[in-house]
Write a protein that holds these residues in place. Sequence first.
Motif, short mmCIF file in Angstrom:
data_model
loop_
_atom_site.label_atom_id
_atom_site.label_comp_id
_atom_site.label_asym_id
_atom_site.label_seq_id
_atom_site.Cartn_x
_atom_site.Cartn_y
_atom_site.Cartn_z
N GLY A 67 72.73 -8.39 64.95
CA GLY A 67 74.09 -8.13 64.53
C GLY A 67 74.96 -9.35 64.71
O GLY A 67 74.58 -10.33 65.34
N GLY A 68 76.15 -9.32 64.12
CA GLY A 68 77.08 -10.43 64.27
C GLY A 68 77.97 -10.57 63.05
O GLY A 68 78.12 -9.65 62.25
N ASN A 69 78.57 -11.78 62.89
CA ASN A 69 79.46 -12.03 61.77
C ASN A 69 78.71 -12.71 60.64
O ASN A 69 77.48 -12.89 60.70
N VAL A 70 79.45 -13.17 59.63
CA VAL A 70 78.82 -13.75 58.44
C VAL A 70 78.07 -15.04 58.77
O VAL A 70 77.01 -15.32 58.19
N ILE A 71 78.59 -15.83 59.73
CA ILE A 71 77.90 -17.07 60.11
C ILE A 71 76.58 -16.75 60.81
O ILE A 71 75.55 -17.37 60.54
N ASN A 72 76.61 -15.75 61.71
CA ASN A 72 75.37 -15.34 62.38
C ASN A 72 74.31 -14.91 61.38
O ASN A 72 73.12 -15.23 61.53
N PHE A 73 74.74 -14.16 60.36
CA PHE A 73 73.78 -13.69 59.35
C PHE A 73 73.13 -14.85 58.62
O PHE A 73 71.90 -14.90 58.46
N VAL A 74 73.94 -15.81 58.18
CA VAL A 74 73.40 -16.96 57.42
C VAL A 74 72.49 -17.79 58.31
O VAL A 74 71.44 -18.28 57.86
N MET A 75 72.86 -17.98 59.58
CA MET A 75 71.99 -18.71 60.51
C MET A 75 70.62 -18.04 60.61
O MET A 75 69.58 -18.71 60.58
N LYS A 76 70.63 -16.71 60.71
CA LYS A 76 69.37 -15.97 60.89
C LYS A 76 68.54 -15.94 59.62
O LYS A 76 67.34 -16.23 59.63
N ILE A 77 69.17 -15.61 58.50
CA ILE A 77 68.42 -15.44 57.25
C ILE A 77 67.92 -16.76 56.69
O ILE A 77 66.86 -16.86 56.09
N GLU A 78 68.72 -17.84 56.90
CA GLU A 78 68.34 -19.16 56.39
C GLU A 78 67.55 -19.97 57.42
O GLU A 78 67.02 -21.02 57.11
N ASN A 79 67.52 -19.45 58.66
CA ASN A 79 66.84 -20.15 59.76
C ASN A 79 67.42 -21.55 59.95
O ASN A 79 66.70 -22.55 60.01
N ILE A 80 68.75 -21.64 60.05
CA ILE A 80 69.44 -22.91 60.24
C ILE A 80 70.40 -22.80 61.42
O ILE A 80 70.66 -21.71 61.92
N ASP A 81 70.93 -23.94 61.87
CA ASP A 81 71.83 -23.91 63.03
C ASP A 81 73.26 -23.61 62.59
O ASP A 81 73.57 -23.44 61.40
N PHE A 82 74.16 -23.54 63.58
CA PHE A 82 75.55 -23.14 63.33
C PHE A 82 76.23 -24.09 62.35
O PHE A 82 76.89 -23.65 61.40
N ILE A 83 76.10 -25.41 62.58
CA ILE A 83 76.76 -26.41 61.73
C ILE A 83 76.33 -26.25 60.28
O ILE A 83 77.16 -26.23 59.36
N GLU A 84 75.00 -26.12 60.08
CA GLU A 84 74.48 -26.00 58.71
C GLU A 84 74.96 -24.71 58.05
O GLU A 84 75.24 -24.68 56.84
N ALA A 85 75.05 -23.63 58.83
CA ALA A 85 75.52 -22.35 58.27
C ALA A 85 76.98 -22.45 57.83
O ALA A 85 77.35 -21.97 56.75
N VAL A 86 77.80 -23.11 58.65
CA VAL A 86 79.22 -23.28 58.29
C VAL A 86 79.34 -24.14 57.03
O VAL A 86 80.12 -23.84 56.11
N LYS A 87 78.55 -25.22 56.96
CA LYS A 87 78.57 -26.09 55.78
C LYS A 87 78.19 -25.30 54.52
O LYS A 87 78.81 -25.44 53.46
N LEU A 88 77.14 -24.49 54.64
CA LEU A 88 76.66 -23.72 53.49
C LEU A 88 77.71 -22.74 52.99
O LEU A 88 77.98 -22.64 51.79
N LEU A 89 78.34 -22.03 53.93
CA LEU A 89 79.38 -21.06 53.54
C LEU A 89 80.60 -21.77 52.97
O LEU A 89 81.22 -21.27 52.01
N ALA A 90 80.95 -22.91 53.53
CA ALA A 90 82.10 -23.68 53.00
C ALA A 90 81.83 -24.13 51.57
O ALA A 90 82.71 -24.06 50.70
N GLN A 91 80.60 -24.56 51.32
CA GLN A 91 80.23 -25.00 49.98
C GLN A 91 80.33 -23.84 48.98
O GLN A 91 80.83 -24.00 47.86
N ARG A 92 79.85 -22.68 49.39
CA ARG A 92 79.90 -21.51 48.50
C ARG A 92 81.33 -21.07 48.23
O ARG A 92 81.64 -20.55 47.16
N ALA A 93 82.19 -21.26 49.22
CA ALA A 93 83.59 -20.84 49.07
C ALA A 93 84.47 -21.95 48.50
O ALA A 93 85.69 -21.80 48.41
N ASN A 94 83.83 -23.08 48.12
CA ASN A 94 84.56 -24.24 47.57
C ASN A 94 85.64 -24.75 48.52
O ASN A 94 86.74 -25.13 48.11
#
Length: 605
Positions: A67-94
């Motif tokens: 469980g967790g927030n949207v960043i936790n989900f992306v970290m888990k599903i993509e198997n990446i660290d916190f920084i990479e998850a934030v970068k990925l979400l930022a890119q998707r949200a422009n």
Amino acid sequence: MGNLFPEEFIEDVKASSDISNVISNYISIKASGANYKALCPFHREKTPSFMINPQKQIYKCFGCGEGGNVINFVMKIENIDFIEAVKLLAQRANIPLPEMNISEKDKQLLQQRLELYDINREAARFFYLNLKKKGNNAKEYLKERGISQEVMKSFGLGYAPHSWDDLLKYLKKAGYKEDRILLSGLIVPKKEKKEYYDRFRNRIIFPIFDARGNVIAFGGRVMDNSLPKYLNSPETPVFNKSDTLYALNIARKNITDNRMILVEGYMDVIALHQYGFKNCVATLGTSLTKGHAIKLKKYCNEVIICFDGDEAGEKATLRSLEIFKEVDLNSRVLIIPDELDPDDYLRENGSKVFKEQIDSAISLIDYKIILAKRKHNLTEAEGKIKFIKELAKIMRDISSPVEREVYINKIQKETGINEDTIFLEIYGRQRKKGLDNNQKYSYINKRDNKYIEAITPVEGKGHIVAEKQLLKAMLTQDNIIPFFKNKLNPEDFSIGKHQILANYLINNDQAPDRVTLENQFPDMEADIKEIYNTDIEHIDIEKALAKYISNLKKFKLLYQIKQLHQQQDQLTRENKLNKEEVEKELLKIGVEIMRLNSEIQKLQL
């Protein structure tokens, strides 16, 4: 790496990333009142227990607890660290990334890497479009190998046309300079002229991605018998062969049973992927390195090695097993029958049989034993002798007494060779039969003079009492175990159950409480009780330890001398050998007795 981003930026990214929309990009979700539900992507289930709360912007699986927030989900599903998850979400949200305080040199290197990613991405597009438009022979080859259009697209497969500079012209037209294209490894300079030509020509192209999905290099395969069969990009600022694994970008999102499958090449990965085994990677034309192993350890707890069954594949498998052992990552071997490669085996037998092979993959020791069996004819006496001699080398590297015993029993059943004879070949002393409960195993490893789980009779109670005193000290006196680690081996104990307890305690820095110990060894409850009842109140444990080890070694040496004298008597009585041979054997035994007596004298000093 620490958190490079300001808290306000992270909160902005979370606020701009609706959790239900993000999760729906990965799995199918259904409305359930004000919430959403789905089958959990993190464990297997038939009834949905994965819930999404859009109002609170959180998710929770009531089956596995994730469980967790949207960043936790992306970290888990993509198997990446916190920084990479934030970068990925930022890119998707422009949302543009904030400026970071880095040096001018680092900025230039970062810019160079970004430009190389762009060039490689553009080249991958060029190769992919050529496969669709011009690569009829390449498409036909892939079709014959049973690769579907869907898989070709998933892996971004392409075709390098049969020309000298089509790619170079394409990239220059796209605005990239020759020096940067050269740095990417996609073109090669001519020897005499200041001109360039394409590295990949008339080949099927396999784009190589990093774990984040950036194209970092390419592999090219011929469709005929010309050489080299495979050609890879050279190393560049964004590509290092020694720690890059093909298809890791896909495999890390499809980990099954917390393990990965390691195969030899591109086609094997693609074949396994097509049959549903997406947790599969390959090295890039090089042997497995420690860097590869460390990278795999980030994503899984076990690796199944599935190389070709030829001699080269066997050698590569052994090297890989040793490397995984070095980095403390569990590994096993999947042996494919009839020396087939994984691609051919899957086509002939299907995914169900292949899954059974994965589940029955074997350990390093089992694999070494199988290879040894293949080399020798066990129906002939000479073959059996060579087989046992080779196994002796393997068995000496096993540190666990239990594991040694299991394998020796296994070898005895397979070869029909007496267990005592196997022990004799491995450890240099033959086990005597008919020992009673007051006796124990005793074999000396002549390679390093380390005693390995003796079989010597325990005469009197002095040794047993001393062992119980030492074990009680380890169980009840704080911080004493580290002192024992440097001076005592489990094999120094004369009772099997004492060896087991000593091994357990020495491998733990802190002794467990009595209840935990009894739960760990339920069959030894009476023995544990007896140890706790042993009196050590008036004993100097350090002195007792030194005296005990000295006496035990002395006792073992005396017992060995006794056995040697018995051998002398037996040789003299039986008269099976001629006189010269008897004298030669008696001389050998005499020399060994002298050596052992010398060892006893050293202990008494």
